[in-house]
Design an enzyme around this catalytic site. Structure first.
Site, short mmCIF file in Angstrom:
data_model
loop_
_atom_site.label_atom_id
_atom_site.label_comp_id
_atom_site.label_asym_id
_atom_site.label_seq_id
_atom_site.Cartn_x
_atom_site.Cartn_y
_atom_site.Cartn_z
N SER A 27 34.75 20.38 39.08
CA SER A 27 36.28 21.57 39.68
C SER A 27 36.94 20.19 40.02
O SER A 27 37.03 19.68 39.95
CB SER A 27 36.05 21.85 41.04
OG SER A 27 36.92 22.82 41.80
N HIS A 28 38.21 20.83 39.76
CA HIS A 28 39.21 19.49 39.59
C HIS A 28 39.82 19.64 40.58
O HIS A 28 40.55 18.40 41.57
CB HIS A 28 40.69 20.07 38.66
CG HIS A 28 40.83 20.43 37.68
ND1 HIS A 28 39.18 21.00 36.88
CD2 HIS A 28 41.09 19.67 36.42
CE1 HIS A 28 40.13 20.40 35.30
NE2 HIS A 28 41.12 20.24 35.70
N SER A 29 39.16 20.12 41.96
CA SER A 29 39.34 20.28 43.32
C SER A 29 38.39 20.27 43.89
O SER A 29 37.31 20.71 43.74
CB SER A 29 39.92 21.75 43.98
OG SER A 29 40.09 21.03 44.92
N ASP A 48 35.20 24.47 35.85
CA ASP A 48 36.51 25.57 36.44
C ASP A 48 37.46 26.18 35.31
O ASP A 48 38.08 26.94 34.99
CB ASP A 48 37.25 25.55 37.49
CG ASP A 48 37.64 23.53 37.64
OD1 ASP A 48 37.64 23.07 36.45
OD2 ASP A 48 38.99 23.26 38.54
#
Length: 129
Positions: A8-10, A66
């Site tokens: 995920s980017h987060s 994602d």
């Protein structure tokens, strides 16, 4: 047992999703590669490679992601792996939240990597598990 990598980017999304999936299937080996090494939003090839190594199994690994650049970095991370490992890893394009939970449950009941991948790919087509 098949392992799972969540990209995920987060960092918060990745860790939260791992926590949720492990509530449903606590025995599954799940690693997260989320955010960048310096805590920013994004993905990092080194973190992805480390996550793969953390849960690598002869039974294989499914990688879920994602956004598109996470896919690109996952594919690049695979290039750094030994050939015999590359063939036991499947990057699956499926809804991340539903895929992580469904995949973890399927892995926990003994499904092999091919079976898990097929089910997760069906989810992308709008079929619910």
């Amino acid at each position: 047992m098949v392992g799972m990598v969540l990209i995920s980017h987060s960092f918060k999304i990745g860790e939260g999703l791992k926590e949720l999936a492990l509530q449903m299937a606590p025995e599954v080996n799940i690693s997260v590669a989320a955010g960048t090494k310096d805590g920013r939003i994004g993905t990092d090839i080194d973190l992805i490679t480390a996550a793969i190594e953390e849960v690598y199994s002869e039974d294989g690994i499914v990688i879920l992601f994602d956004l598109g650049s996470a896919l690109m970095n996952a594919e690049m991370a695979l290039e750094f792996l030994e050939e015999e490992k590359k063939h036991k890893i499947e990057i699956v394009d499926t809804p991340l939240v539903e895929g992580a939970i469904t995949g973890a449950v399927e892995i926990s009941i003994g499904k092999n990597i091919r079976e898990v991948k097929e089910l997760l790919e069906e989810m992308k087509l709008g079929k619910k598990a």
